[in-house]
Scaffold this active site. Structure first.
Site, PDB file in Angstrom:
ATOM      1  N   GLU A  61       0.823  -1.218   0.000  1.00  0.00           N
ATOM      2  CA  GLU A  61       0.000   0.000   0.000  1.00  0.00           C
ATOM      3  C   GLU A  61       0.854   1.264   0.000  1.00  0.00           C
ATOM      4  OE1 GLU A  61      -0.837  -2.693   1.661  1.00  0.00           O
ATOM      5  OE2 GLU A  61      -2.865  -3.128   0.974  1.00  0.00           O
ATOM      6  N   HIS A 130      -8.750  -5.878  10.746  1.00  0.00           N
ATOM      7  CA  HIS A 130      -9.324  -5.684   9.415  1.00  0.00           C
ATOM      8  C   HIS A 130     -10.688  -5.019   9.465  1.00  0.00           C
ATOM      9  CE1 HIS A 130      -6.674  -8.826   7.107  1.00  0.00           C
ATOM     10  NE2 HIS A 130      -5.979  -8.028   7.898  1.00  0.00           N
TER      11      HIS A 130
END
Lengths: 327, 437
Positions: A61, A130
Site C-alpha cells: 500500500e 481488518h
C-alpha cells in the site's frame, strides 16, 4: 434510464464513465485488474481500458499509494483502491502526510487530484485489525475531502464528483453494502461533495449518520415512529466538508439531535458533529447531543459481540429515547 | 461513604424549601452544628445545620432553586474516608475519595448548571419561555435533576392560554395594602399583592420582572384565598385616646429608669386580648361545618420586613396575651420584631394566632382596612393616634383620637357581635387603667 443495480456496479460505472471522459484517470490497486477486483467492483474494466489504466499492484500500500500520488502531482488523476481501508494504515505517510498537504507545501504549484477508495468498517467477522473505521482518524487532516455513500445512487454520483475534484478525496465504502441494490441512472451524474440529504423527514428528533449506519438510523426511525417519536434522518453523504447547515436547520426544527457514527467516540466525526450542533443550535437544544458509536473496544471476532459493538438499531433507539426524555 | 445533606422538613406545611444562601463552598471543612445554608420555607427563613463532621464535596442545589423535602442539597465526605484511603500522594487520595462522592448522586451536569447561575433549564426551554413570557421559577422541571425542558414550558404556555381564555383580566382582585405594623418606613407596603396567575403581563421597555420569593408567594396565596373564601365586612370606630396617651406617657416616664418603653401597639395588643376574653365569640375560626371557639387568646402582630432583606410581611404571635403583663407583651413583641427583621422567625413564632392586629399608625395612616389572616375570623386595622378637633362633654376641643377598623368573617361573626367587641375595646382604651390589671 434508471435501473436497479448493486452498489459495486454503481462504483464501477462512476469510474468507467470518468475514464471514458478523461484519459488522465486510471485505477490501481491489489487485484483490481485480472481478478476483476477483490470484491468485483472493477469487473470488466481491464477488458475495456487495458493494463496501462487498470493496474494490478503488489501487496504494498505504501508503495502504490505513493506512486499514485506522484502521478497525481504530475498531472494524472489516479483512483487508488484499498481492498480495505484497514490496509491503508501502512500507507499513512503518503495518504496523510503527502497527498493532502501537497498543494499547500508546493505553494500551489503541485496539486494532488487523487481518489482513495475501499471498504471501511466492520465487514463481518474480519477481526480487529481488518475492521477499521478510518473516518475519524483521517478526517482530522486538513487538505482532504471525505465522502461516505450509503446507497448505490449516492455511490455513483459522489464518486463521480470525487474523481473530478482537484483535491485528494477519500471515498469510504462498505463491504456489507457492496451487494446492496438501488435505482441508479444509466447516464453519468454528479452529487456535490459536502451536501447532506434528509432521508426521512420528521419533527421530533434529528438523527445524523453517515454511510452504512444510515440504514440502522432508518430502521430505528421506524421503530420509534411506532412509539410516537417522529425522527428526521439526515444522511451526511460527505464527512468533510461537513454539511453543518442542513444538520443545523433540522435540529433547529426538532430541538434534539442524535449522531450515529461507526467510529470510536473519542475525537470522532460524532464528536465533531455534536460540537458543531452545540455551537450552531445552542439556543434550540432541549438536551445535549447524544451520540451512538462503536463501543470503545477493538472489534471482536465473535458475530454476536461484533454486532453489539457496532452502532446498531437498538442503541440508536435508546439514544433517541434518552435524548427526547422518553427513556 | 459520602454523607448526604437533604432538604429538611422545617414545618408541618412545608413541601419545598429554597436555599437562599450557602454559607459553605465545596472543599470547606465543617463540624456538626455549623450553619451550612439559610433555607426559606413557606413560612420562615431558617438555618440548615450540619449534623456530621466532614468536608463539603458537592453543592448540588443552587441558591434560589426551590427543591422538595428530602432532595440532596449537598454532600459531605466523612473524615474517616480520608483515614482509610491508601498512602500515595495526598492529592490523588483526595481525588479518589472526592470524585465518586461528588459525581455519583447528581449526574455530571450539576456543577455546570449551578455555575450558570440558576436552575437547570435547557436552552430551548429558556428561549421558548421568553417567547411565551412564562415564569420559569413557577415551573417544575420534568427532566433529570429537575431540568426544565421544552415540554414543561410548552405545557405551561398551553395552560396559560387556557387560563387567559377562562379568566378575564378584570377578575384580578383589587389590591389592598398589606397589613403591617412596627416596621421602619419602607415602600414595600405600597406594592399590590402579586396576582396569582403570573407570566401574563406584557413587559414594556422600562419594566422589570422580579421573580417572587417563597414568602411573597405565600402572602399572595393566603391573601387571595382569604379574600376569595371569606365574606369580609368592616366595622369602624373612633377612639378617644386622651387617657391612654396620658397613661402611656406617665408609664414610660416611670419605666425609663429600667429602659422599658411601651408602644401604643403594646397597649392595643393587651386591650384586644382582654376584649377577646370578654367576647369569646370573636376568638373563633370557621371550620367548614363548625365554628371553633379558641380557649386561649394568641394575638398576631403584622410586621413588615425591611426591603434589604427582601421585604415582605410576617405575623409573629404573642401567646396568651390576655394573661401577660404589658411589659411582657412589650418585650416579646420587640424581640420577635427584631428577630423577624434580622434573622427571620421560626414557624413556632408565627403559629396559632387567633386574632391579628395590623397597625399603619406610625406611617400617619388614619384609616384603612385589612384582609383577614386565616384561620382568624377578624383582623383589626389600626390608624394613627393624632390630635383632632373632637367633642368632649358637649364642647368642641382638641383631643387625641384613633380610628380602627375591624374586618370580620361573616360566617363566624355577625355585625352586632363585631360592634359589641369594638365597644368593649373602646371602653378598655378609654378607661385604660383596666388594661393594667
Amino acid at each position: 434510464m434508471v435501473r436497479e443495480i448493486e452498489f459495486r456496479d454503481a462504483l464501477r460505472e462512476a469510474m468507467s464513465d470518468a475514464m471514458r471522459d478523461d484519459k488522465r484517470v486510471f485505477l490501481c490497486g491489489e487485484e483490481v485488474a485480472q481478478y476483476n477486483g477483490a470484491y468485483k467492483v472493477s469487473r470488466g474494466m481491464l477488458e475495456e481500458f487495458g493494463p496501462r489504466r487498470v493496474i494490478d499492484t503488489p501487496i504494498s500500500e505504501s508503495g502504490f499509494a505513493g506512486m499514485a500520488i506522484g502521478a497525481a502531482m504530475l498531472g494524472l488523476r489516479p483512483i487508488v483502491e484499498f481492498m480495505s481501508w484497514s490496509f491503508s494504515l501502512v500507507a499513512a505517510d503518503p495518504i496523510l502526510n503527502n497527498a493532502p498537504k501537497m498543494l499547500y507545501m508546493s505553494g500551489g504549484q503541485l496539486g494532488c487530484p487523487i481518489v482513495f477508495r475501499g471498504n471501511d468498517g466492520a465487514g463481518g467477522q474480519l477481526g480487529s485489525t481488518h475492521s477499521w473505521c478510518v473516518e475519524s482518524l483521517y478526517a482530522n487532516v486538513p487538505g482532504l475531502k471525505m465522502i461516505i455513500p450509503s446507497n448505490p445512487y449516492d455511490a455513483k454520483g459522489l464518486l463521480s464528483s470525487a474523481i473530478k475534484d482537484d483535491n485528494p478525496v477519500f471515498c469510504l465504502e462498505s463491504e456489507r453494502m457492496l451487494a446492496l441494490k438501488g435505482d441508479v441512472p444509466e447516464e453519468a451524474y454528479d452529487i456535490p461533495i459536502g451536501k447532506a440529504v434528509v432521508r426521512r423527514p420528521g419533527t421530533d428528533c434529528t438523527i445524523v449518520s453517515f454511510g452504512r449506519p444510515v440504514h440502522f438510523a432508518m430502521e430505528a426511525a421506524e421503530t420509534l415512529a411506532a412509539e410516537g417519536i417522529d425522527c428526521e434522518v439526515i444522511d451526511g453523504r460527505s464527512i468533510k466538508p461537513l454539511d453543518r447547515e442542513t444538520i443545523a436547520a433540522s435540529v433547529r426544527k426538532t430541538n434534539y439531535c442524535v449522531v450515529v457514527d461507526q467510529s470510536w467516540s473519542f475525537s470522532s466525526v460524532g464528536s465533531e458533529v455534536a460540537a458543531e450542533v452545540h455551537r450552531l443550535c445552542f439556543d434550540d437544544l432541549d438536551n445535549h447531543v447524544h451520540r451512538v458509536h462503536n463501543d470503545d473496544v477493538p472489534a471482536p471476532y465473535a458475530w454476536n459481540l461484533e454486532q453489539e459493538m457496532l452502532p446498531n438499531t437498538r442503541k440508536i433507539c435508546e439514544a433517541v429515547r434518552a435524548c427526547t426524555y422518553n427513556a | 461513604m459520602p454523607i448526604e445533606i437533604t432538604m429538611p422538613r422545617l414545618s408541618d406545611t412545608m413541601e419545598r424549601g429554597t436555599i437562599i444562601k450557602w454559607h459553605v463552598t465545596e472543599g470547606d471543612e465543617v463540624t456538626a452544628g455549623d450553619v451550612l445554608a439559610d433555607v426559606e420555607t413557606d413560612k420562615a427563613t431558617m438555618e440548615m445545620q450540619a449534623y456530621d463532621d466532614g468536608v463539603v464535596t458537592g453543592i448540588l442545589v443552587s441558591e434560589g432553586q426551590p427543591v422538595d423535602i428530602g432532595t440532596v442539597c449537598a454532600t459531605l465526605a466523612d473524615e474517616d474516608d480520608d483515614g482509610e484511603a491508601p498512602a500515595p500522594p495526598p492529592v490523588e487520595v483526595a481525588a479518589e475519595v472526592v470524585a465518586p462522592a461528588a459525581s455519583a448522586p447528581a449526574a455530571s451536569p450539576a456543577p455546570a448548571a449551578r455555575r450558570s447561575g440558576g436552575r437547570r433549564i435547557t436552552p430551548v426551554a429558556r428561549r421558548l419561555a421568553e417567547q411565551h413570557d412564562i415564569d420559569l421559577d413557577a415551573l417544575t422541571g420534568s427532566g433529570p435533576s429537575g431540568r426544565i425542558t421544552k415540554k414543561d414550558v410548552l405545557a405551561a404556555a398551553q395552560a396559560g392560554d387556557e387560563m387567559k381564555a377562562a379568566v378575564p383580566p378584570s377578575a384580578t382582585p383589587p389590591a389592598e395594602p398589606a397589613p403591617t405594623t412596627l416596621a421602619p418606613p419602607s415602600p414595600v407596603e405600597a406594592v399590590p399583592a402579586t396576582p396569582v396567575t403570573s407570566g401574563e403581563l406584557a413587559l414594556h421597555a422600562d419594566d422589570r420582572r422580579e421573580p417572587v420569593s417563597g414568602m411573597r408567594q405565600t402572602i399572595a396565596r393566603r391573601l387571595v384565598q382569604s379574600k376569595q373564601e371569606i365574606p369580609h365586612y368592616q366595622v369602624s370606630m373612633a377612639f378617644d385616646m386622651d387617657a391612654i396617651t396620658d397613661l402611656r406617657t406617665s408609664l414610660n416616664e416611670e419605666l425609663a429608669q429600667v429602659e422599658v418603653k411601651l408602644s401604643m401597639n403594646d397597649l392595643l395588643v393587651r386591650a384586644c386580648a382582654l376584649a377577646m376574653s370578654r367576647n369569646p365569640l370573636m376568638n373563633a375560626s370557621w371550620d367548614g361545618d363548625a365554628i371553633v371557639l379558641h380557649g386561649r387568646v394568641h394575638i398576631g402582630v403584622a410586621v413588615a420586613l425591611p426591603e434589604e432583606r427582601g421585604g415582605g410581611l410576617v405575623v409573629p404571635v404573642i401567646r396568651d396575651a390576655d394573661r401577660k403583663s404589658l411589659r411582657q407583651i412589650s418585650a416579646e413583641t420587640r424581640a420577635l420584631a427584631t428577630k423577624a427583621r434580622e434573622r427571620g422567625l421560626s414557624p413556632e413564632d408565627m403559629e396559632g394566632a387567633t386574632f391579628t392586629i395590623s397597625n399603619l399608625g406610625m406611617f400617619g395612616v388614619e384609616h384603612f382596612t385589612a384582609i383577614i389572616n386565616p384561620p382568624n375570623s377578624a383582623i383589626l386595622a389600626v390608624g394613627a393616634t393624632a390630635q383632632k378637633p373632637v367633642v368632649r362633654d358637649g364642647e368642641l376641643t382638641v383631643g387625641w383620637e384613633m380610628q380602627a377598623t375591624l374586618s370580620n368573617d361573616h360566617r363566624v361573626v355577625d355585625g352586632a357581635t363585631a360592634a359589641r367587641w369594638l365597644g368593649t375595646l373602646k371602653s378598655l382604651i378609654e378607661n385604660p387603667s383596666t388594661i393594667l390589671v
